[in-house]
Structures are given as structure tokens and as C-alpha cells.
Design an enzyme around this catalytic site. Structure first.
Site: not given
Ligand SMILES: NC(=O)c1ccc[n+]([C@@H]2O[C@H](COP(=O)([O-])OP(=O)(O)OC[C@H]3O[C@@H](n4cnc5c(N)ncnc54)[C@H](OP(=O)(O)O)[C@@H]3O)[C@@H](O)[C@H]2O)c1
Ligand SMILES: NC(=O)c1ccc[n+]([C@@H]2O[C@H](COP(=O)([O-])OP(=O)(O)OC[C@H]3O[C@@H](n4cnc5c(N)ncnc54)[C@H](OP(=O)(O)O)[C@@H]3O)[C@@H](O)[C@H]2O)c1
Lengths: 98, 462, 98, 462
Positions: D388
Site C-alpha cells: 500500500d
Molecule cells: N505502521 C503503522 O503504524 C500502521 C498503522 C495503521 C495502518 N497501517 C497500514 O498498514 C499498511 C502498511 O503498508 P505496507 O506497505 O507496509 O504493507 P501492506 O500494504 O499491508 O503490504 C504488505 C505486503 O507484504 C506481503 N507479504 C506478506 N508476507 C510476506 C512474506 N513473508 N514475504 C514477502 N512478502 C510478504 C504481502 O503480499 P503477499 O501476500 O503477496 O506476499 C502484502 O502485500 C498500510 O496500508 C498502512 O495504512 C500501518
């Protein structure tokens, strides 16, 4: 040591921290207005002077109080007036360059 | 019950005032929100004053309203003084604030039926001493700045010992009062001794050190208000005093850093009195000078000009002529900026206020740290009544009294032109090697007149 | 409304301002340690719990107090330990790059 | 007299603790002084605890020392958990803190001979309600993060109404107690209702929204401690609570801004449950993929590489392999930096801690705003388990649920390579147009294994 003293000490220390953090970030551009503004705020001692003068206990304290009211209120009024005057002079190039 | 309810309204009015005061200072962090800050401060102060008028203890309105009207009558003209008079106005307002704090403390000593406790006596004693010395000290500072009193540091042998003994006497009287608060006759003596100490504290300090002294007195005035808050158990005073006190303290630290000097050097150093002797062994060195016509032609050939204003511009009241110069040059497509040294002029931020008064947009006023890197790409650095803040000896000459002070690196510009009336030194009393450099031209004359002549030249020929 | 309440309100408001100013300037690099550190500081409620437990008034309050002591002290100890562990991991390139 | 003297020592110990707490947070503004901050906090806390043990009210040390030892025994292991378990540990510690605050409030209700006043009842009631709901809410959050409980948002029709009625019931009970504090039997019911509300509050929120929820619970825990300070008239609790409360609040605001969402959307939006349907009308689009060998050769041909870690790197625990990759590339003279999105991972600052754990110097970790301008000059952007936070639809597609969220502009790099296991969406449940771009290569596989393979390839051939 009265309990009031302790609670005033907390207030003093915390207000000191607030002052420190806030004032360190005042733009150096505005250091002169800062001096006159804090002067106006400090003139809040007028509230204590009003009470002393308004209680009218003895002639001495009333006179002292009345002088204090006049002196600090002139600071308050003058401080705000001059600060605002100075700040009105500060114009950014974008807004005024014709 | 209604009495209690009223007390609650008063309490909340004071709390609201405190919040507004903090917001007021926060809004001052940028020129775009600063006027909002004044508004917050005004609302907070009005709230607190009006609330206090409802306090049931305030029974005799005559003794309150007349002084308020008098105060407003004095305050408005003091708010409308000319911008060049701001330093002495500030000193005077510290005197007023300290006077008021001292008088309330004195009244608190004499008021009331039951005698004060030892603890209260200690608080009142300290408060009245600080208030009194700040009162007379600020008056002396205002006098020096208004040039009613001699600007020179007035010194004699053993003066520090005398001053400190007087302070010691005031404190000893306070201690005697704490030991036995019934000795009320000691109290007026203590006040008088503290008043004398204020005079002794500031008289020996040179006029040019007044800005630092004013800031320090600012912080004293604030701390005496805070102490008064302790005496009266009034938290709004404690907060306002602490804010004012820390503001003055921070400004003095900033100034001392910008001059590379210590507090004690400012307070006890009697700076600016003898160092002229350092300029004794002067060799004959070549100084090139120019007239307004030559200066105008050099300016009109430039692409980038940086103007460095200093104390001399303030004294000569040249800011409006400088504005005209800025206009003419800008109209010719020349990039003109102003380099502001933190201690140029007579108080922190002084140059900014003067230039803003002359309607120069504040985004053209650049702080030292930001502009120093640009001088090597600057065609002309035009120094107007500044001296020490451009002295390259601060960078290179370890023996110079100002060695280590951060300066504006005007000497790195392609051409430097310095407007001043003579080869006399500035406040620090030392020679400026800049004036003997190959890329430097002296423009001898009064700042206002000389800038005016340049503007005329630029208007006609070039 | 008790006078204590008013003075606590001052302290609360000023501490809130201090927190706001100070925490806004914590480097985002350190937001996770910030969470664990404020947690450890917040565990200062242990001082209130110690008094409740140590007074030993009724069985109920003593048990509640004792649980509160254990819960908050574990937060305090654990919070400081993990914050320090995390911070020890942060090394700048200059100091460690071999 | 000695009792009074002791009280003064205690007062000053608490004041010193407060000062040290503020300094502790101030030192956290830079990684170089941060450990000093922990030291200040530790000294302050130790001072306050030791001072309290000298309080004459503490008569029965058995009931204090045994729980202290138990607490330390539980606390140390909780301080030594693996870095990937930090989010759930944080949630658990909020639960402990809130439990303790609630229990003290409850004890304060039952303690003492004279009945509580209405005003105190109001304070205690509010404090116990906040403490109780934070306790159960934090436990649920910890359970979701530890994956003991289902991560999906659990929703049903009318759930917001049910939750709000339960909260209303708890508040109504508190009001009833204020009206008549003698109705002591209502008190335990109020506690239970508040505990239930905590469960209802957090259960419907999706696992990926837990970071924001944790921060909010952090601020609740802080405010309940501050309220407890009001109840007990303990200023050190008021200050510590206010600091903790504002910290949690600021972090939640930062997160909401970084996701371009509102508080209420996080709390009541049940985000991440249905949006997958949005990806329904998928046309066949070309996706290019590569194997470790190809990825390694592309990397070794680059001059500037930016690695973008995300939640997937944390799940796969790939940080140590990433460190090896960083080492190999750096040794080849390639400039490698890390782009850190504020909400990448599971809590604010999560990526920084993981990468720091793997010994990557923190000056290689660059914040979003700072690095975004550099992507056009970047040869390879290597995305590891992030989705994301790299989705260009947030910039361009007004209909996207994440439209307006600030993202890392990896699509502007010459080549983008994305390590993830499948084409599945990330937390927001939406398709990522990045994967269909011409300059994008998918590297399908587990992050840890895939990075390991790249490192091996780089080690041998290239
Ligand atoms: N950090 C915070 O404080 C916080 C707070 C609130 C909300 N969030 C939300 O969390 C999200 C964080 O974004 P992000 O880009 O870090 O994560 P993301 O958008 O949730 O994407 C994580 C990606 O990692 C891949 N993945 C999962 N396990 C894996 C593995 N073992 N090996 C390789 N790939 C793997 C998944 O794809 P596959 O399944 O295809 O592997 C997934 O698409 C955002 O949408 C944000 O709004 C974060
Ligand atoms: N701003 C503060 O807050 C602050 C605080 C403490 C100390 N100070 C000190 O004040 C000094 C300020 O530096 P500065 O460079 O602004 O001033 P400066 O070094 O004192 O030099 C001012 C120059 O202006 C010239 N001048 C005076 N009247 C003039 C007129 N009518 N027309 C043209 N020139 C005139 C004088 O030379 P001629 O006599 O040859 O004309 C003098 O050399 C520093 O040494 C600083 O440390 C400032």
C-alpha cells in the site's frame, strides 16, 4: 512548607519548560515583538494590584496598589499596542509586492 | 453557594487566560500567525482583568478604575513611540512592571491583620528585592538608551566588591526579617538598599551592552512576577512570570552566543571602555574610498546585492532611504537581499523591525547562518552602518577581543562597500581589517544622506 | 470544586503543552521507543499502588493494590529494559561502519 | 516536625522525578541522546518509587515488596521479547497500565472511613471507566496482534449502536453514583459494563488498524493515570499521565495523517474487510516477473539503490538477510539507502527498529518526505514486502479508497522490483497498478528466502 508552595512550584517548573520550548522556536525575525509581547503578558500582575487597591485596607496599601494598577496596566495596554503595530509592519514579499 | 460559584468562574477565567497566553507565544513562531498571537494574548489578559473586577474582595472601584484609566492613558502613547525608540521603551516598561511587582509585594507585607509567617516573609523579601533592583536597574538602562545618562561604562576600582556588598546587605536584611518578621522597621531599609543595588548593577555597564542587560532585566521582571504568584498563591501570575522570565533568559543567551561572550563578561566586564588602545600600533595601510556616483555605478552593474544593515543605519534613521534604494535596484532587475546579524543594532531583532517599518518584505531579510554561504556568489555587499558584525578578525585573529564571534562574511563578496562616517571603530572598539582589503571601498558619510545620494544617482544617470 | 482540583488542572494543562511540544519533535526514527518509554514513565502509578497496598486497610483494597503494584512495576521495568535495548541497536553509520 | 520534614523530602523527590521525566522525553529527539533519556527516566522513576517506600502510610512492606518482586519478574522477560513482538508487547503493557490504574481507582472507592464526596465520585467513576475499557480493549488488541484472536474486523449490523449504548450505560451508572454515592452496589456493575465496552470497542477493528488503536489506547491509559492523579491529588501522576496521553494522541494523529484517514474512520470504519470486491473487474494485464539471478544482475549494474521495506519484511523476519544484501551491495560501491514510510509495518517507527536490530546504520534510513524527490535519480527501487505504501493509485486514482494517502514514489525509479509472495493485495485490500507498469518486475517468493537467494547470487557470479 505550605502545600500551595509545592503546587505552585509544579506550575512554575512546567510553565518554565513550556516557555523554553515555545520561545526557542520563535522566529529571530520577531525577537523584538517577542520582548514587547511577553512584557504585555507579564503585566497580568495587574490582577493582583486590582485586588490590593480594591480592598482599600490602609491608605498605604491602597496607594501602593493604585500605583501598581496604573504602572502594570500601562504596560499591558502599551505592550499590546506596540506589538501589534510592529507585527502589522511585517509583510511578506508575495502578499505586497505590486 | 453563589460565592463559591463565582469563585469557580474566576478560576476558569484565569485558566483560560493561561492557555491563551501559551497559545499567544506559540503563534509568534511565524510572521504569518504572529498577529493572531497578539489577539490571543489580548483576549486572555482581558478575561483575567474583567474576572478580577468581579472578585468580591474588590469593593472600592474608585481606587481601581481611576488607576486603570491613568494606566491606559500612559500606555497608549508608550505603545505609539517611534520604532527607533523601542529599546528604551522596552527598558521603561520593565521598570514599570518591576515597580508594580515590588509595590504589590510591599503592600502584601503591610496588609492583613495577622502577621506574615516566616515562609511568606522569605518569599516576600526575595520578591521585593528582585522587583526593586529591576526597577532602578531598568530606569538606568532606559536613561542610557535615551542618552539622558552617559553611555560609557562608569567604573571605579573595587566597584564589583561594593556592588556585591550592597546586594549582600539587602539579602541579610531579608534574612533578619525571616528570623524575626516582627522587626518590620527593617523592611523599608531593605527596599531602599535593593533600589540602590539596581543602580549600582547597571551604571557600570556600557550603553552598547544594554540589549543584553535589558533581556536579563526582562527575565528578572518575569521571575519577580512569578514569585509574586507564589506569595499570593495566584497561578496565573506564576505562569505569566515563568513565560516572561524564560523568554528574557533565552534572548540573553542568544545574544551572548552571538557575541561569543559570557554572562559574567557582560555584567562585570565593562566592555567597550578601553580596548581602543588595542588599535594603537596602527601601520599606514591603504584605504580606498568612493563617492555616491561611483557607488551607484558599481551597484547598477551588479546582479546580486546583499545589504548589511547595522547600528549606524538605526542611528541615522536611514531605513526609509534604504527602502528607496531597494526599490530602484529591484526595478533594474537586480536581486537585493538583506543579511541580518543576530546582534546588529541595539536589541535582538532590531534590524528586522526597522526594515519592516520601511515596508521591506520580510522574506528578503535573511539570517546570518543562511546567507553566509552566498557571499562568494554576491557581486556587491553594501554595509550600511554596521561594523563589528562584519569584522573578519573575529574569524582569523586569535588575539582580537571578538575572536570567535560569528560574523557576516561580507569580505568574501566580489566587492564590499561600507557606508560610515569615519574610520572610527564600532562598539567593540577595535579596528576592522575589512576596510584595508583590496575588494573594499569606503563610502564616507552619514548613512541616510549617502544612501539618498546613491538613490538620486541611480535615478538619473544609470 | 476543591482548590486541589484547580491546581491539578493547571498542572495537567501545562504538562499537556510540554508533552505536545516535546513529543512533536521526537525523531520519527524513534517512534517505537517513544511508545515504550512513555509506557514506562506512565507506570509511575506504581507509587499510588504502593500506598494502597502498604496501608493494608481491608483485604479487598490490599489485594487490588498488590495486583496494581505488580502490574505497573512490570510495566516500568519492562518498559525501560526494552526501550534501552531498542536504542542500543540504533547506530550511526559513522561510528560503526568498519 | 520530622514528619513534616519527611513530607518535604517526598515532595521534592516527586518534583525531581517530574523534571527528569520531561528531560527524558526531550532527549528522545535525536538518536544520539536518546539513551541518556532512558537514564533520566530510570532515575526519575527510581527516585519516586524509593521516596514512596519511605511514606509513613506504607506500613505493611510484605504487601508491597512481594508484588514489586513479582512485577520485576514479569517485567524483565517482557522487556526481552523479540523485536517482531514489540506491537503486541506494547498492547499488553497498556493493558497492565490500565489494569493498575483501574484497580487503584476501585480501591480508592472502597478505602477510607468517610464516604467519598460527589466530586470525588465523579473523578473516580470517570477514571475507573476509562481504565477498565482500556484494559479489555488493550487485551483484545494484543490478542489480535499475537494472532490468538482473528485479525479480521468482526462486524454485525447495528454494532455501533450496541457499543455506544453499552458506553452510555457505564456513564449512566457513574452519574447515578454521583447523584447518590451511597448506592455503592452500582459500582461493580459500572466496572463490568466498562470492561465489556472495551471488548466491543476493539473487536470490530481490523488487525491492520491495530497500530492506530494501540496509540489511542496509549493515550487513554495516560489520561486515566492523569485522572488518578486528580483523584489522589498526586501531581507526579498528573504530569506523567499527561505526557503519556499527549504522546499517544500525537502518534495516532501522525498515523491517521499518513493514511489520509480520520479518527472516526479508523474506530468505526471496519476498514480492510470488503474492499477486495473493488478489485473485481480486473482486466488481463501484463505482469513481468524475474528470478533471483536476474534480480541480482540488475542490482549489481545499479549505482543507486533504494530499498523499501514493509509489513512483509517484518512478517518474514527478513531484516537480517536485508542487512546481508546491504553489505554485499555496499561492498560493490553501490549507494544503498532505505525509504521509510511513516506507516509501513505494524506500528509507527517499526521498520526503523527492525532495521536497526539488523545493525543497519540509522543514517541510511530516510524518511518519506526526504527521499521522495530522489526516486527519479534512483536506478533500482527494491520493494520488500511493502504494498500500500507504494501504491501510485493514492496519487492518481480519485476513486481509490487510499486516494490522498502520501506514498513512496517508487514508480519514478528507473527500475522497480517488488518482492512478495503473490499478486494478493495488502492491508487496504486494493490492487496496486505499480505491478503492471513497464519499469516493474515482480520477484515472487517469501521475502527472507528471496533476499537470501539474491545475496547468494551476488556473492558468486556478479
Ligand atoms: N505502521 C503503522 O503504524 C500502521 C498503522 C495503521 C495502518 N497501517 C497500514 O498498514 C499498511 C502498511 O503498508 P505496507 O506497505 O507496509 O504493507 P501492506 O500494504 O499491508 O503490504 C504488505 C505486503 O507484504 C506481503 N507479504 C506478506 N508476507 C510476506 C512474506 N513473508 N514475504 C514477502 N512478502 C510478504 C504481502 O503480499 P503477499 O501476500 O503477496 O506476499 C502484502 O502485500 C498500510 O496500508 C498502512 O495504512 C500501518
Ligand atoms: N543587537 C543586540 O542585541 C546587541 C546586544 C549586545 C551588544 N551588541 C553589540 O552591538 C554591536 C552591533 O554591531 P553593528 O555592526 O551593528 O554596529 P557597530 O559595530 O557598533 O558599528 C556601528 C557603526 O555605525 C557607524 N555609524 C554610526 N552612526 C552612523 C551614521 N549616522 N551614519 C553612518 N554610519 C554610522 C559607526 O561608524 P562611524 O562612527 O565611523 O560612522 C560604527 O562603526 C556589536 O558589537 C554587538 O556585539 C548588540
Amino acid at each position: 512548607m505550605p502545600a500551595d508552595f509545592i503546587s505552585n512550584l509544579y506550575v512554575f517548573i512546567l510553565a518554565g519548560f513550556v516557555g523554553f520550548e515555545v520561545i526557542r522556536r520563535v522566529s529571530p525575525l520577531l525577537h523584538t515583538p517577542l520582548m514587547s509581547l511577553t512584557n504585555a503578558l507579564d503585566a497580568i500582575v495587574v490582577v493582583a494590584a486590582i485586588i490590593i487597591a480594591g480592598r482599600h485596607e490602609t491608605t498605604l496599601t491602597t496607594v501602593l496598589g493604585a500605583i501598581a494598577v496604573a504602572a502594570s496596566f500601562s504596560n499591558m495596554v502599551g505592550g499590546f499596542v506596540i506589538t501589534d503595530r510592529m507585527l502589522r509592519m511585517f509583510k511578506s514579499g508575495r502578499s505586497k509586492q505590486s | 453557594m453563589t460565592g463559591l460559584a463565582l469563585q469557580q468562574y474566576l478560576d476558569f477565567a484565569y485558566i483560560a487566560a493561561v492557555v491563551l497566553f501559551v497559545l499567544s507565544l506559540r503563534f509568534l513562531n511565524s510572521p504569518t500567525t504572529a498577529r493572531m498571537g497578539v489577539l490571543c494574548g489580548e483576549i486572555g489578559a482581558a478575561l483575567a482583568v474583567v474576572a478580577t473586577l468581579f472578585n468580591p474582595e474588590v469593593a472600592h472601584y474608585k481606587w481601581v478604575l481611576i488607576p486603570l484609566i491613568v494606566g491606559a492613558g500612559v500606555g497608549v502613547p508608550l505603545g505609539l513611540v517611534h520604532m527607533t525608540a523601542v529599546p528604551q521603551r522596552t527598558a521603561l516598561s520593565h521598570a514599570f512592571g518591576a515597580l508594580s511587582a515590588a509595590m504589590i509585594g510591599i503592600a502584601e507585607f503591610y496588609v492583613g491583620t495577622e502577621p506574615v509567617t516566616r515562609f511568606q516573609m522569605g518569599e516576600i523579601g526575595l520578591e521585593v528585592i528582585i522587583g526593586s533592583l529591576t526597577f532602578t536597574g531598568s530606569l538606568i538602562a532606559a536613561g542610557k538608551l535615551q542618552e539622558i545618562l552617559p553611555q560609557r561604562p562608569i567604573v571605579y576600582r573595587g566597584q564589583n566588591i561594593v556592588s556585591l556588598s550592597v546586594l549582600g546587605a539587602a539579602l541579610a536584611l531579608a534574612v533578619a526579617l525571616v528570623v524575626n518578621p516582627a522587626n518590620a522597621w527593617l523592611f523599608p531599609i531593605m527596599v531602599i538598599v535593593a533600589l540602590i543595588f539596581g543602580v549600582l548593577l547597571v551604571t557600570p555597564i556600557g550603553g552598547a551592552d544594554m540589549p543584553t542587560v535589558i533581556s536579563l532585566l526582562n527575565s528578572y521582571a518575569g521571575f519577580s512576577a512569578a514569585l509574586l504568584g507564589f506569595v499570593l498563591n495566584s497561578k496565573v501570575l506564576v505562569v505569566a512570570g515563568a513565560l516572561d522570565g524564560s523568554s528574557g533568559f533565552i534572548l540573553s543567551v542568544i545574544m551572548c552566543k552571538a557575541m561569543n561572550r559570557s554572562f559574567s563578561n557582560v555584567m562585570f566586564g565593562a566592555f567597550g571602555q578601553v580596548q581602543t588602545s588595542a588599535a594603537g600600533v596602527k601601520e599606514e595601510r591603504v584605504v580606498r574610498s568612493a563617492n555616491p556616483e561611483e557607488a551607484a555605478s558599481i551597484l547598477s552593474a551588479a546582479n546580486k546585492v546583499v545589504i548589511v544593515p547595522g547600528y549606524g543605519m538605526a542611528v541615522a534613521q536611514a531605513q526609509h532611504k534604504v527602502r528607496e534604494l531597494y526599490d530602484v535596484l529591484t526595478k533594474k532587475g537586480i536581486d537585493v537581499r538583506f543579511a541580518i546579524h543576530p546582534v546588529a543594532g541595539r536589541m535582538p531583532g532590531h534590524m528586522n523591525v526597522l526594515l519592516a517599518e520601511a515596508d521591506i518584505p520580510y522574506d528578503r531579510l535573511i539570517e546570518m547562518d543562511e546567507i553566509n554561504g552566498d557571499f562568494p556568489q554576491t557581486d556587491v555587499a553594501l554595509v550600511i552602518g554596521a561594523n563589528d558584525v562584519t569584522n573578519p578578525a573575529a574569524r582569523t585573529d586569535q588575539t582580537s577581543p571578538i575572536f570567535g564571534m560569528p560574523i557576516l562574511d561580507v569580505d568574501k563578496a566580489h566587492t564590499v562597500m561600507v557606508i560610515k562616517r569615519s574610520m572610527n571603530p564600532g562598539f567593540a572598539g577595535i579596528d576592522n581589517p575589512l576596510y584595508y582589503m583590496d575588494n573594499n571601498l569606503m563610502l564616507f558619510g552619514d548613512a541616510k544622506q549617502f544612501v539618498g545620494s546613491i538613490v538620486r544617482e541611480l535615478g538619473t544617470g544609470h
